[in-house]
Design a protein around this motif. Sequence first.
Motif: not given
Length: 574
Positions: A495-497, A528-541, A551-553, A565-567
């Motif tokens: 997700v990105h805004a 696409g990064l969810t695979k390498t990061l081993g997570c369900v969702a990657v949400v941009s800052e 966000p939690a972190q 880089a994207v935060r």
Amino acid sequence: MVRTASIATLRSADAGAQPRSATQAARIRLNLRRLRLASGLVLFGYVLTHLLNHALGNISLDAMEDGLDVVTAVWLNPVGLTLLYGALVLHLLLGLQALYAARFFHWRPSEALQLVSGLLIPTLLISHITATRISFVTEGLDKGYAQELYAFWIASPTLGLLQVTVLVLAWIHGCMGLYFWLRLKPAFGRMAPWLLALAVLVPVLSLLGFAQGGRMILTLAQDPAWRAVALQPVHVGLPDQVARLAAIRDGLLGTYAGLVAAVVAARGVRTLAEVKRGTIRLSYPDGRVVRVPRGTSVLEASRRNRIPHASVCGGRGRCSTCRIRVTDGSDGAPSPGRTERSVLERIAAGPGVRLACQFRPETDMAVVPLLPPQPRMRQADLLDRAQSGEERFIVAMFVDLRGSTRLAEERLPYDTVFIINRFLGAVGDAVREAGGSTNQFLGDGLLALFGLETEPGQAAQDALRAIDLIADAVDTLNRLLAADLEHTLRYGIGVHAGLAIVGEMGDATDARFTALGDTVNVAARLQGLTKTLGCVAVVSEAVYQAARVAPAQIRDVAVDGRSEAVRVNTLGRL
Ligand code: HEM
Ligand code: FES
């Protein structure tokens, strides 16, 4: 275990004629709609000139009468008269047809208002037409504004009140008809404010003119000399003429009441026939069971019960988006007709797949719609924006089913499609429930957009909520399919805004409303990064900032094609 009918068994009986007649019925409905529109436009033209004529009362009574000469010249010649009264009769008959055909369960209030106002207008109009046109044709009476205003303001104020009611009703009815027609036109967004201004101005000026005219008549009527001229028998008729006209009016009112009663009775007969034929139960995957008359198409059953069901071609058996799988009770199913069979063959439909718009079950059965309901991408209020393309703040979300290649290896192709469709359906529902819209289905994933109709803050909050709703929906799906799946369904979300170009993209024959730009690309990469990061969702800052949620972190990730880089925040572990 669910029973599944194969297309071969469904085809064993001879093809029924029903599906073909369903297509014909759809064509007839379209033609009726065109006729209704054409006759409605003629009537609207008349009412518009008529109301503008009343508005001249704001100037003087003479101006009103002069205006009437013009309106008369335009409408009351053989061509105009045929057009006007032909349209009136046609429109009325089509109104009665609509009353017969209406299935009130899936009616919007605006459609109901359109029908009810349409059916009321003739009752109020009959006495007006008797007093004007018919009195001229049958008795040779020559009436103008002086006589009509005298009738409405002095002789019978109740009649005047009814006349004002019909004026307002006819105008609202006509404007709504125009609105239903025009709102789908590309330029409607631009024209809407002007049309609204006219829609309000015309009746207001007309009623003011009617009131001013009335005031003038009240003064003039004090003068016996004026009354002697204006109310002479050649204008208002002798008592026996008036009595004859009243009889005609009552006859017309009685005929109209009889027609309406006949239609209501015909509806009753139809309902009785349906009850006699019996009803069947259809079960949907979410556990809903609906009861419909035997022989109702599955699409109609969904619509009647407000179950969202994709039907891009409007139930004409052309698009296949309404397709369902019959999972139980297909034994007694009527076999597909020619239209349905050719579509099913073209899409190489698997066992038990039918077109909901063509398939009319005669027995209880369980059905599963295979495609998610239509994305709301052609909404009228989005159309204008869509034509030109617009830069807008949106939240883009990519959702992708993991391991669909393995799924395809392990299962029959048809089952893979079925599972992917169920997954997309569940995700699509969750997105819409959160306030977003599914914009594109991309193989085993989809692009959802938030913020097409909402402000950035709301859009971002909706997107964050959608992540939770998707998790719940996929959990439920996994439980539902537990017996059928070796591995639970897993997925990734990015997700990105930010700003994106939203608009209709494509060529003249195939264009779709979508969003383009860096925001969308980054959302795809984050997914696409969810695979390498081993997570369900990657949400941009950026999403959290727009939602004003901490966000939690936060961590920096490198994204292909971007130097910086994207935060992002990562959610869930795979
Ligand atoms: C305050 C309201 C109204 C007034 C004062 C009024 C006045 C008149 C007058 C003076 C005529 C006579 C024209 C002629 O015979 O040469 C007429 C005819 C007519 N009006 Fe109205 N009218 C009103 C509202 C309406 C509305 C709302 C409708 C429509 C939907 C309507 C439909 C007609 C029709 C169909 C005729 C007959 C035209 C013909 O002679 O063939 N009127 N009206
Ligand atoms: S709705 Fe298009 S084929 Fe059924």
